[in-house]
Scaffold this motif. Structure first.
Motif, PDB file in Angstrom:
ATOM      1  N   ASN A  89      14.873  43.053   7.981  1.00 20.22           N
ATOM      2  CA  ASN A  89      14.992  43.943   9.121  1.00 20.22           C
ATOM      3  C   ASN A  89      15.307  45.356   8.638  1.00 20.22           C
ATOM      4  OD1 ASN A  89      15.317  44.888  11.690  1.00 20.22           O
ATOM      5  ND2 ASN A  89      17.046  43.592  12.208  1.00 20.22           N
ATOM      6  N   HIS A  90      14.446  46.281   8.889  1.00 23.95           N
ATOM      7  CA  HIS A  90      14.653  47.708   8.616  1.00 23.95           C
ATOM      8  C   HIS A  90      14.819  48.014   7.129  1.00 23.95           C
ATOM      9  CE1 HIS A  90      15.214  51.626  10.542  1.00 23.95           C
ATOM     10  NE2 HIS A  90      15.877  51.919   9.443  1.00 23.95           N
ATOM     11  N   GLU A 130      11.177  54.612   0.624  1.00 22.89           N
ATOM     12  CA  GLU A 130      11.195  54.672  -0.845  1.00 22.89           C
ATOM     13  C   GLU A 130      12.018  55.831  -1.367  1.00 22.89           C
ATOM     14  OE1 GLU A 130      10.022  52.565  -3.213  1.00 22.89           O
ATOM     15  OE2 GLU A 130       9.745  51.261  -1.495  1.00 22.89           O
ATOM     16  N   ASP A 131      11.900  57.013  -0.763  1.00 26.37           N
ATOM     17  CA  ASP A 131      12.664  58.176  -1.192  1.00 26.37           C
ATOM     18  C   ASP A 131      13.597  58.571  -0.049  1.00 26.37           C
ATOM     19  OD1 ASP A 131      13.629  60.418  -2.458  1.00 26.37           O
ATOM     20  OD2 ASP A 131      11.873  61.645  -1.999  1.00 26.37           O
ATOM     21  N   PRO A 132      14.774  57.941   0.026  1.00 23.95           N
ATOM     22  CA  PRO A 132      15.613  58.135   1.192  1.00 23.95           C
ATOM     23  C   PRO A 132      16.173  59.523   1.359  1.00 23.95           C
ATOM     24  CG  PRO A 132      16.790  56.869  -0.455  1.00 23.95           C
ATOM     25  CD  PRO A 132      15.381  57.088  -0.966  1.00 23.95           C
ATOM     26  N   MET A 146      29.132  44.595   5.037  1.00 30.95           N
ATOM     27  CA  MET A 146      28.732  43.201   4.862  1.00 30.95           C
ATOM     28  C   MET A 146      28.033  42.676   6.109  1.00 30.95           C
ATOM     29  SD  MET A 146      29.385  42.343   1.834  1.00 30.95           S
ATOM     30  CE  MET A 146      29.375  40.578   1.790  1.00 30.95           C
ATOM     31  N   TYR A 147      28.512  43.045   7.283  1.00 41.67           N
ATOM     32  CA  TYR A 147      27.868  42.612   8.520  1.00 41.67           C
ATOM     33  C   TYR A 147      26.439  43.162   8.590  1.00 41.67           C
ATOM     34  CZ  TYR A 147      26.850  41.848  13.412  1.00 41.67           C
ATOM     35  OH  TYR A 147      26.257  41.464  14.583  1.00 41.67           O
ATOM     36  N   LEU A 148      26.283  44.418   8.244  1.00 43.24           N
ATOM     37  CA  LEU A 148      24.960  45.045   8.285  1.00 43.24           C
ATOM     38  C   LEU A 148      23.978  44.332   7.359  1.00 43.24           C
ATOM     39  CD1 LEU A 148      23.308  47.627   9.285  1.00 43.24           C
ATOM     40  CD2 LEU A 148      23.890  48.562   7.048  1.00 43.24           C
ATOM     41  N   TRP A 161      20.917  47.897   2.587  1.00 42.89           N
ATOM     42  CA  TRP A 161      22.222  48.540   2.379  1.00 42.89           C
ATOM     43  C   TRP A 161      22.109  50.056   2.306  1.00 42.89           C
ATOM     44  CZ3 TRP A 161      22.913  51.434  -2.051  1.00 42.89           C
ATOM     45  CH2 TRP A 161      22.008  51.226  -3.081  1.00 42.89           C
ATOM     46  N   ARG A 162      20.961  50.563   1.844  1.00 33.87           N
ATOM     47  CA  ARG A 162      20.794  52.020   1.730  1.00 33.87           C
ATOM     48  C   ARG A 162      20.744  52.692   3.092  1.00 33.87           C
ATOM     49  NH1 ARG A 162      16.141  50.940  -2.567  1.00 33.87           N
ATOM     50  NH2 ARG A 162      15.819  49.399  -0.956  1.00 33.87           N
ATOM     51  N   VAL A 163      20.275  51.970   4.097  1.00 27.49           N
ATOM     52  CA  VAL A 163      20.265  52.511   5.458  1.00 27.49           C
ATOM     53  C   VAL A 163      21.709  52.709   5.934  1.00 27.49           C
ATOM     54  CG1 VAL A 163      19.616  52.036   7.852  1.00 27.49           C
ATOM     55  CG2 VAL A 163      18.038  51.465   5.995  1.00 27.49           C
ATOM     56  N   GLY A 164      22.539  51.706   5.734  1.00 30.66           N
ATOM     57  CA  GLY A 164      23.943  51.808   6.116  1.00 30.66           C
ATOM     58  C   GLY A 164      24.677  52.864   5.323  1.00 30.66           C
TER      59      GLY A 164
END
Length: 147
Positions: free
Chosen positions: A57-58, A62-64, A115-117, A125-128
């Motif tokens: 999910n989400h 690539e280049d945040p 951890m929930y995310l 994890w990079r989104v969070g």
């Protein structure tokens, strides 16, 4: 000064001194990780073998670009609810509402929320990390790279 008046300082993990010592040790550990593996501050995983993981999910782009603003229109419903503190999990919701309101949360609640995310919502994890970085008033590489 008499030796009999000296008080032994409790150094176990449950005492204030012991807890403080543990926190300093963890901080130094993460600084060592950052120094030895600078890629962790650039959106790369600690172990490169996990760089090809495809999240359910989400997936992060690539280049945040660490400071790139997030576009809520592209976010899935679960990510939007996580950001707004409306997941239905009280500690996660309180953490996200707190960081949205004050720009700061305790590291323990930040870890629970992360951890929930990743484990429950299966969001990269990079989104969070990017969300927390943009919401945080304190922008330090060690905290944000290893959030």
């Amino acid at each position: 000064m008499l030796k009999s008046n000296l008080v032994k300082v409790e150094g176990s993990g449950v005492s204030g001194v012991g807890r403080w010592t543990q926190e300093i040790a963890w901080r130094d550990f993460y600084i060592g990780i950052l120094a030895s593996f600078p890629r962790v501050s650039m959106g790369r995983p600690y172990l490169e073998k996990f760089s090809t993981v495809v999240w359910e999910n989400h997936q992060a782009p690539e280049d945040p670009g660490v400071g790139r603003a997030s576009n809520d229109n592209q976010d899935g419903e679960s990510l939007q609810r996580w950001k707004a503190g409306q997941t239905g999990v009280p500690i996660v919701d309180a953490t996200m509402r707190c960081i949205n309101e004050m720009g700061w949360v305790h590291n323990r609640t930040r870890m629970i929320t992360a951890m929930y995310l990743t484990k429950d919502l299966m969001i990269d994890w990079r989104v969070g990390e990017r969300v927390i970085y943009l919401l945080s008033l304190i922008k330090t590489v060690v905290i944000d790279a290893l959030w």
